[in-house]
Each structure stands twice: as C-alpha cells, then as structure tokens.
Scaffold this motif. Sequence first.
Motif, PDB file in Angstrom:
ATOM      1  N   CYS A  26       2.991  -1.340  -4.223  1.00 34.42           N
ATOM      2  CA  CYS A  26       3.406  -2.372  -3.502  1.00 34.42           C
ATOM      3  C   CYS A  26       3.389  -3.422  -4.274  1.00 34.42           C
ATOM      4  CB  CYS A  26       2.409  -2.536  -2.353  1.00 34.42           C
ATOM      5  SG  CYS A  26       2.717  -3.853  -1.438  1.00 34.42           S
ATOM      6  N   HIS A  28       4.163  -6.586  -3.441  1.00 34.90           N
ATOM      7  CA  HIS A  28       3.799  -7.813  -2.638  1.00 34.90           C
ATOM      8  C   HIS A  28       2.616  -8.613  -3.155  1.00 34.90           C
ATOM      9  CE1 HIS A  28       6.943  -7.033   0.097  1.00 34.90           C
ATOM     10  NE2 HIS A  28       6.683  -5.862   0.465  1.00 34.90           N
ATOM     11  N   HIS A  29       1.494  -7.814  -3.564  1.00 39.24           N
ATOM     12  CA  HIS A  29       0.401  -8.418  -3.772  1.00 39.24           C
ATOM     13  C   HIS A  29      -0.195  -9.629  -3.033  1.00 39.24           C
ATOM     14  CE1 HIS A  29       0.998  -6.670  -8.032  1.00 39.24           C
ATOM     15  NE2 HIS A  29       1.270  -5.929  -7.071  1.00 39.24           N
ATOM     16  N   CYS A  30      -0.294  -9.459  -1.694  1.00 41.19           N
ATOM     17  CA  CYS A  30      -0.676 -10.538  -0.824  1.00 41.19           C
ATOM     18  C   CYS A  30      -2.108 -10.722  -0.943  1.00 41.19           C
ATOM     19  CB  CYS A  30      -0.716 -10.090   0.463  1.00 41.19           C
ATOM     20  SG  CYS A  30       1.144  -9.079   1.153  1.00 41.19           S
ATOM     21  N   CYS A  33      -5.378  -8.680   0.725  1.00 40.87           N
ATOM     22  CA  CYS A  33      -4.935  -7.382   0.964  1.00 40.87           C
ATOM     23  C   CYS A  33      -5.856  -6.607   1.330  1.00 40.87           C
ATOM     24  CB  CYS A  33      -3.933  -6.715  -0.101  1.00 40.87           C
ATOM     25  SG  CYS A  33      -3.535  -5.247  -0.030  1.00 40.87           S
ATOM     26  N   PHE A  34      -6.052  -5.779   2.443  1.00 40.06           N
ATOM     27  CA  PHE A  34      -6.923  -4.746   2.729  1.00 40.06           C
ATOM     28  C   PHE A  34      -6.877  -3.649   1.974  1.00 40.06           C
ATOM     29  CE2 PHE A  34      -3.274  -3.365   4.777  1.00 40.06           C
ATOM     30  CZ  PHE A  34      -3.469  -2.069   5.110  1.00 40.06           C
ATOM     31  N   THR A  38      -3.945   0.338  -3.653  1.00 44.30           N
ATOM     32  CA  THR A  38      -2.533   0.968  -3.383  1.00 44.30           C
ATOM     33  C   THR A  38      -1.433   0.068  -3.934  1.00 44.30           C
ATOM     34  OG1 THR A  38      -2.351   0.200  -1.084  1.00 44.30           O
ATOM     35  CG2 THR A  38      -3.548   2.102  -1.076  1.00 44.30           C
ATOM     36  N   TRP A  39      -1.640  -0.884  -4.573  1.00 48.59           N
ATOM     37  CA  TRP A  39      -0.402  -1.572  -5.305  1.00 48.59           C
ATOM     38  C   TRP A  39       0.172  -0.602  -6.462  1.00 48.59           C
ATOM     39  CZ3 TRP A  39      -2.950  -7.206  -6.213  1.00 48.59           C
ATOM     40  CH2 TRP A  39      -3.334  -7.745  -5.047  1.00 48.59           C
ATOM     41  N   GLY A  71       0.654   1.631   3.752  1.00 48.11           N
ATOM     42  CA  GLY A  71       0.481   1.766   2.314  1.00 48.11           C
ATOM     43  C   GLY A  71      -0.517   0.566   1.745  1.00 48.11           C
ATOM     44  N   GLY A  72       0.080   0.160   0.712  1.00 46.93           N
ATOM     45  CA  GLY A  72       1.182   0.193  -0.087  1.00 46.93           C
ATOM     46  C   GLY A  72       2.400  -0.142   0.514  1.00 46.93           C
ATOM     47  N   GLY A 104       5.788  -4.790   4.069  1.00 50.78           N
ATOM     48  CA  GLY A 104       5.565  -6.362   3.922  1.00 50.78           C
ATOM     49  C   GLY A 104       6.873  -7.049   3.664  1.00 50.78           C
ATOM     50  N   PHE A 136       1.183  -9.964   4.289  1.00 50.41           N
ATOM     51  CA  PHE A 136      -0.047 -10.326   5.186  1.00 50.41           C
ATOM     52  C   PHE A 136      -0.104 -11.728   4.751  1.00 50.41           C
ATOM     53  CE2 PHE A 136      -4.852 -10.776   4.691  1.00 50.41           C
ATOM     54  CZ  PHE A 136      -5.054 -11.062   5.885  1.00 50.41           C
TER      55      PHE A 136
END
Length: 176
Positions: A26, A28-30, A33-34, A38-39, A71-72, A104, A136
């Motif tokens: 992933c 986005h790297h919010c 993130c919960f 999974t990034w 995910g991810g 995302g 998120f």
Amino acid sequence: MYYGMIKKSDVADGPGVRVSLFVSGCRHHCEGCFNAETWDFKYGDVYTAEIEEEILRAMEPSYISGFTFLGGEPMEPENRPFVFSLAKKLREKFPEKTIWLYSGYTYETDILEWAKTDEIVKSLLPLLDVIVDGEFHIREKNLSLKFRGSENQRLIDVQKSLAEGKTILCDENNLR
Ligand code: SF4
C-alpha cells in the motif's frame, strides 16, 4: 502478490459473515493506519493457486454472504491481476454472494480514470458490488460509521454507479 491474512468468518468488513483477504502492499501510508505492516509489498505469504482454492472452498457454506478485498491496497497495479482473477472466479461460482473491495484510492478521480486505459480495472469493476473508497483521514475518524473509519470514505454501489454513469452511494439500511 503477497497477503497478510485470510479471515474465513469476518463480521467486520461488510454485512453478514464474509471471507476476506488482506493483500499486501500500500502506497497511501495514511496516518493512523490500522494495518501499517501491510504497506510492505512482501509482507506475509505468497498468494498461490492453492490459496485461491482454499478461499473458494471457504466461500461455499450457505452462511457466508460474501467476500471482501482489503489490505494493504487491492488496487495497487501489482495486485490488480490477482484481485481480478479471484473476483472473476468468485462471481462465476457464487453469483448470489456479494463482493466488496476497500481502496484508499478515490472512485472518480483514480479508479474510473484507470478504467479508461487499464483493461484489468475496466474488467474488474463490473464484478464488484461495493467499493469502500478513500484514504483513512485520522482527523475525520468516526467510530460510528458503518464499515469505514473516517468521514471522507464512502460506500459506493458499483453496479448502480456503472449503470447510471454517476456515483451512487449504498443504501446503508439495506447493505448486502
Ligand atoms: S489505504 Fe488503508 S492500508 Fe493503506 S495506509 Fe491507508 S488505511 Fe492503511
């Protein structure tokens, strides 16, 4: 593709009891993130044909109402071919069960734009019932929202949206 987890009785990521697949990778790297582990695109285990078979078997019981991709980021280019392949099989084998996908990315400005040039995205969209879209946003976090974490995220009725050529949100009192 790699994946972090498969849940065979998931009651948190869509209505009813569902099977869900947490894909890895992933961008986005919010903040907040919960699922930050999974990034990494190589987090967890390799997604194989055997795992796909295991997922299809887990979908068979009548109490399973659908499947959820999350995910991810299922819509990262690296993950799209695998997501499409599984969604196609799910749709063929379980036409009465719903398919949800968390992304995302934003439906109109990202996903629909890709669908103009990317055959996989174009073919994937008609297989989906619901896309939960948007990053998120921790400042918009709201624990009372159904099946999403922040106010900017939306539950999009993909079938209606494609048919009407505009974004139609789900009726939250009648989710399936
Ligand atoms: S899109 Fe989802 S998995 Fe990716 S960073 Fe944001 S909350 Fe985490």
